[in-house]
Design a protein around this motif. Structure first.
Motif, PDB file in Angstrom:
ATOM      1  N   ASN A 174       2.700 -14.675  -0.464  1.00 21.20           N
ATOM      2  CA  ASN A 174       2.519 -13.292  -0.562  1.00 21.20           C
ATOM      3  C   ASN A 174       1.811 -12.635   0.429  1.00 21.20           C
ATOM      4  OD1 ASN A 174       0.374 -14.952  -1.417  1.00 21.20           O
ATOM      5  ND2 ASN A 174      -0.324 -13.189  -2.682  1.00 21.20           N
TER       6      ASN A 174
ATOM      7  N   ASN B 274       2.861 -14.633 -11.373  1.00 21.04           N
ATOM      8  CA  ASN B 274       2.005 -13.463 -10.528  1.00 21.04           C
ATOM      9  C   ASN B 274       2.283 -13.251  -9.034  1.00 21.04           C
ATOM     10  OD1 ASN B 274       0.907 -12.960 -13.160  1.00 21.04           O
ATOM     11  ND2 ASN B 274      -1.073 -13.610 -12.803  1.00 21.04           N
ATOM     12  N   THR B 275       2.471 -14.507  -8.561  1.00 20.99           N
ATOM     13  CA  THR B 275       2.809 -14.525  -7.183  1.00 20.99           C
ATOM     14  C   THR B 275       4.044 -13.797  -7.003  1.00 20.99           C
ATOM     15  OG1 THR B 275       1.436 -16.300  -7.034  1.00 20.99           O
ATOM     16  CG2 THR B 275       3.201 -15.827  -5.045  1.00 20.99           C
TER      17      THR B 275
ATOM     18  N   ASP C  35       5.034 -19.575  -9.692  1.00 17.05           N
ATOM     19  CA  ASP C  35       3.823 -18.855 -10.356  1.00 17.05           C
ATOM     20  C   ASP C  35       4.237 -17.545 -10.243  1.00 17.05           C
ATOM     21  OD1 ASP C  35       0.883 -18.707 -10.652  1.00 17.05           O
ATOM     22  OD2 ASP C  35       1.383 -16.911  -9.564  1.00 17.05           O
TER      23      ASP C  35
ATOM     24  N   LEU D 191       7.456  -7.012  -5.735  1.00 19.86           N
ATOM     25  CA  LEU D 191       7.008  -5.665  -5.512  1.00 19.86           C
ATOM     26  C   LEU D 191       6.821  -5.343  -4.080  1.00 19.86           C
ATOM     27  CD1 LEU D 191       4.814  -5.000  -8.648  1.00 19.86           C
ATOM     28  CD2 LEU D 191       7.178  -4.316  -8.199  1.00 19.86           C
TER      29      LEU D 191
ATOM     30  N   ILE E 144       5.680 -11.818  -8.867  1.00 16.78           N
ATOM     31  CA  ILE E 144       5.664 -10.251  -9.056  1.00 16.78           C
ATOM     32  C   ILE E 144       5.155  -9.555  -7.883  1.00 16.78           C
ATOM     33  CG2 ILE E 144       4.461  -8.460 -10.465  1.00 16.78           C
ATOM     34  CD1 ILE E 144       4.393 -10.146 -12.871  1.00 16.78           C
ATOM     35  N   MET E 145       3.986 -10.081  -7.377  1.00 16.34           N
ATOM     36  CA  MET E 145       3.696  -9.269  -6.149  1.00 16.34           C
ATOM     37  C   MET E 145       4.607  -9.511  -5.019  1.00 16.34           C
ATOM     38  SD  MET E 145       0.010  -9.453  -4.541  1.00 16.34           S
ATOM     39  CE  MET E 145      -0.330  -8.962  -2.777  1.00 16.34           C
TER      40      MET E 145
END
Lengths: 219, 146
Positions: B63, B87-88, B85, B94, B90-91
């Motif tokens: 990321n 959250n990783t 992961d 995005l 998602i980041m």
């Protein structure tokens, strides 16, 4: 209104302590059970052990749209996801994210999390300001409300070095005097600025930065 | 699902994560003659790639934007976000979409609760949890009918 602190260790402890001292209600969420125990001993905050990016945990916090939500974990992706949830699901306007990698400032902004703090970029700015600019500039008068008088050391790399005054454009400021070899010169349009000179500059306070850029270059 | 990713010879693809899933996809893309870059923070993960793999590997935090620039992500025809992961992922998704303006993205998501987040940003997902649970639910209802 309450303050929610997600993750982080020392930083969440200090922030929590500060908000509590100012009379705010504080809720702190932390993944580490050991650290939660420590926080519970030290602070009169509501401490919740869990992952602050997990909706199941966020549901327990009774979040309201006027709460202040601050994500402080050491992973930017977790801060992003927590803030997105706060914004999208709980309509919290004050969702603030700590940014660990300063390059992510722009990323967060583009994704829509505009309230961010990057300790690294704040430190970097402070360090550069004190090392590159302040080294060359001495402020001579600081008590005036809108006027600034300062002395700037000119070296070879200055954008104005070896230029004639008439060819230098200064917005809202003048070069009052040049100190050269222990004597002073009141400059005219055809006076050259030389490396080693000290310029006495008078400017409006708000033009300070543009004056820095003119004489020292981009920092 | 009206989402289609273009697959053509000489197209360029970036794969984030070289675990079990990421390596299979990278191998497949490479075998079909596409240009591939795989990013993973663990150098050992590249051992999952086949001997015939002709793409490039990059070691680093997936990321990190610096890493994405190095992978020339803005030139990618499509991006696979397959780290383990959520959250990783998602980041990364995005960032690729909003910062690098690349629209063809597929991300893996484990927690079904995160599907909404991806849907909101119109990012295609694969959710192993949902795939497995749907399949298992079919078994259950089949068994009930007998």
């Amino acid at each position: 209104m309450k303050v929610i602190l997600i993750g982080g260790e020392e930083i969440s402890y200090y922030l929590g302590r500060m908000f509590l001292n100012r009379g705010y209600k504080v809720t702190m969420v932390n993944k580490k059970p050991q650290y939660c125990k420590y926080l519970a001993k030290k602070l009169k905050a509501l401490i919740i052990n869990g992952d602050g990016t997990d909706n199941k945990v966020l549901e327990q916090l009774e979040l309201k749209s006027d709460d202040v939500f601050i994500a402080l974990t050491p992973r930017d992706q977790d801060n992003l996801v927590a803030c997105l949830a706060a914004r999208e699901i709980y309509k919290i306007e004050n969702a603030i994210s700590l940014i660990n990698d300063p390059e992510n400032l722009e990323v967060f902004e583009k994704i829509g999390i505009e309230k961010t703090v990057s300790p690294v970029s704040i430190m970097a700015k402070a360090i550069f300001a004190s090392s590159t600019v302040e080294k060359h500039i001495k402020s001579l008068l600081t008590d005036s409300s809108d006027l600034e008088i300062f002395e700037i050391d000119i070296n070879e790399s200055s954008p104005v070095s070896r230029k004639q005054l008439k060819n230098i454009e200064i917005k809202d400021g003048i070069i009052g005097a040049i100190k050269r070899n222990n004597s002073s010169i009141i400059p005219k349009g055809d006076t050259y600025i030389l490396p080693g000179d000290k310029l006495i500059i008078i400017s409006k306070k708000e033009m300070k930065n543009s004056v820095y850029n003119t004489f020292i270059g981009e920092t | 699902m009206d989402f289609k990713i273009p697959f053509k010879k000489s197209f360029y693809y970036v794969v984030f994560g070289c675990g079990r899933l990421g390596s299979i996809i990278a191998n497949e893309l490479s075998a079909k003659g596409h240009s591939v870059v795989v990013i993973d923070r663990d150098e050992a993960s590249f051992e999952n790639l086949s001997f015939d793999f002709t793409g490039f590997t990059l070691i680093g935090e997936a990321n990190e934007i610096e890493q994405m620039r190095e992978a020339k992500i803005d030139k990618a025809h499509a991006v696979f976000v397959l780290t383990p992961d959520d959250n990783t992922n998602i980041m990364i998704a995005l960032t690729v979409k909003k910062y690098f303006n690349v629209n063809n993205i597929i991300a893996r998501v484990y927690n079904p609760k995160n599907i909404k987040t991806f849907a909101k940003y119109k990012i295609e997902i694969v959710c192993p949890t949902m795939l497995a649970s749907n399949r298992l639910k079919k078994f259950i209802s089949k068994g009930e009918k007998q």
